[in-house]
Design a protein around this motif. Structure first.
Motif, short mmCIF file in Angstrom:
data_model
loop_
_atom_site.label_atom_id
_atom_site.label_comp_id
_atom_site.label_asym_id
_atom_site.label_seq_id
_atom_site.Cartn_x
_atom_site.Cartn_y
_atom_site.Cartn_z
N CYS A 79 -1.52 -13.66 2.83
CA CYS A 79 -2.01 -13.87 1.74
C CYS A 79 -1.45 -13.44 0.29
CB CYS A 79 -3.42 -13.28 1.91
SG CYS A 79 -3.34 -11.53 1.96
N CYS A 133 1.47 -8.99 1.63
CA CYS A 133 1.29 -9.42 2.60
C CYS A 133 2.01 -10.90 2.85
CB CYS A 133 -0.19 -9.87 2.72
SG CYS A 133 -0.77 -10.62 4.28
N CYS A 167 -3.85 -6.66 7.85
CA CYS A 167 -3.86 -6.75 6.23
C CYS A 167 -5.55 -6.59 5.82
CB CYS A 167 -3.48 -8.04 5.96
SG CYS A 167 -3.74 -8.39 4.26
N SER A 174 -1.09 -10.67 -0.78
CA SER A 174 -1.93 -9.64 -1.61
C SER A 174 -0.99 -8.52 -1.61
CB SER A 174 -3.26 -9.35 -1.13
OG SER A 174 -3.13 -9.00 0.40
N CYS A 223 -6.58 -10.13 4.03
CA CYS A 223 -7.00 -11.22 5.01
C CYS A 223 -7.29 -11.16 6.09
CB CYS A 223 -5.86 -12.33 4.66
SG CYS A 223 -4.19 -11.68 5.42
ZN ZN Z 1 -3.04 -10.39 4.09
#
Ligand code: ZN
Length: 269
Positions: free
Chosen positions: A70, A67, A42, A72, A45
């Protein structure tokens, strides 16, 4: 044979989408000093992605573009490049399907085409992200397209003179424009790309690709001006490479020559 069973087409598409996911890695890591090896992570993260997060297009849809750890946002570029690469593979295979009784001849045309289209896909997305056409990829496009003019299934062959000259004729007016304006109107990367267009498509289809690129670019440019008003001015840099590559795609997959476009206009006269 003029068509594959649906399941075979689906497998070709999925294979293309997997290659597309590799192209995303190439686009992200080119010029960053990172190699192409190593597991995908990712971008936010750093989590190593597990197998079910690596399925082209589908993972992105299932994870709603985020993700797993995280939350995101995973850029829409990922599934888009995967999907378009899948379509390119399918389009190229279908284009040469008539050759299929002769498998070596079929592969002779399909494999270089697929490679060149992967190179063009990388150039298009890289140009959108960084507003520059990466040298390595545009040189690959020029050199391989030029070599394919000389190498045929029967061996080395002198190409049609105009197919070869197209690589010089098509970029020439734009190179002069680049020189006269000190590179303010058009980028030199676009001129290199046009040289590859000439070798790849020949004169008739090459001119069609460039014309289409300018028309589509003008339409999108006007649309952006209307939609964004203040933020976009005539001086806002819009990368031209993606429009050239869209033009190549239309000319190539529709086998559209400059003469075909000219004949549209005789319809009105
Ligand atoms: Zn992530």
């Amino acid at each position: 044979m003029n068509s594959f069973p649906f399941i075979v087409q689906l497998i070709i598409f999925l294979f293309g989408a997997i290659i597309g996911s590799f192209l995303n890695v190439v686009i992200y890591r080119y010029n960053t000093g990172r190699t192409l090896g190593g597991r995908s992570i990712c971008m936010s993260c750093g989590k190593t992605l597990r197998w079910f997060e690596l399925i082209p297009v589908i993972s992105w849809v299932v994870q709603a573009g985020k993700c797993v750890r995280c939350r995101s946002i995973i850029p829409f570029q990922y599934p888009l490049v995967e999907f378009v690469t899948g379509l390119l593979f399918l389009g190229i295979v279908r284009m040469y399907i008539g050759l299929l009784p002769n498998i070596p001849l079929f592969l002779w045309f399909v494999v270089p085409s697929i490679f060149l289209w992967c190179v063009l896909a990388v150039i298009a997305v890289y140009d959108i992200r960084h507003k520059i056409i990466p040298d390595l990829f545009v040189y690959l496009f020029i050199v391989i397209s030029a070599l394919l003019l000389f190498i045929t299934p029967d061996g080395f062959f002198m190409p049609d003179m105009w197919d070869f000259l197209a690589g010089f004729i098509i970029p020439l007016p734009f190179a002069l424009l680049w020189y006269a304006t000190g590179g303010r109107v058009i980028g030199f990367g676009d001129i290199k790309l046009m040289m590859g267009i000439g070798f790849f498509l020949g004169l008739g289809m090459g001119i069609a690709a460039v014309m289409l690129a300018f028309w589509i670019g003008a339409i999108i440019g006007v649309f952006l001006l209307l939609a964004h008003g203040k933020d976009v001015t005539m001086k806002t840099q819009i990368p031209f490479g993606p429009f050239l590559i869209l033009g190549i795609a239309i000319a190539y997959f529709c086998q559209l020559s400059f003469l075909d476009i000219a004949s549209w206009f005789t319809f009105f006269t």
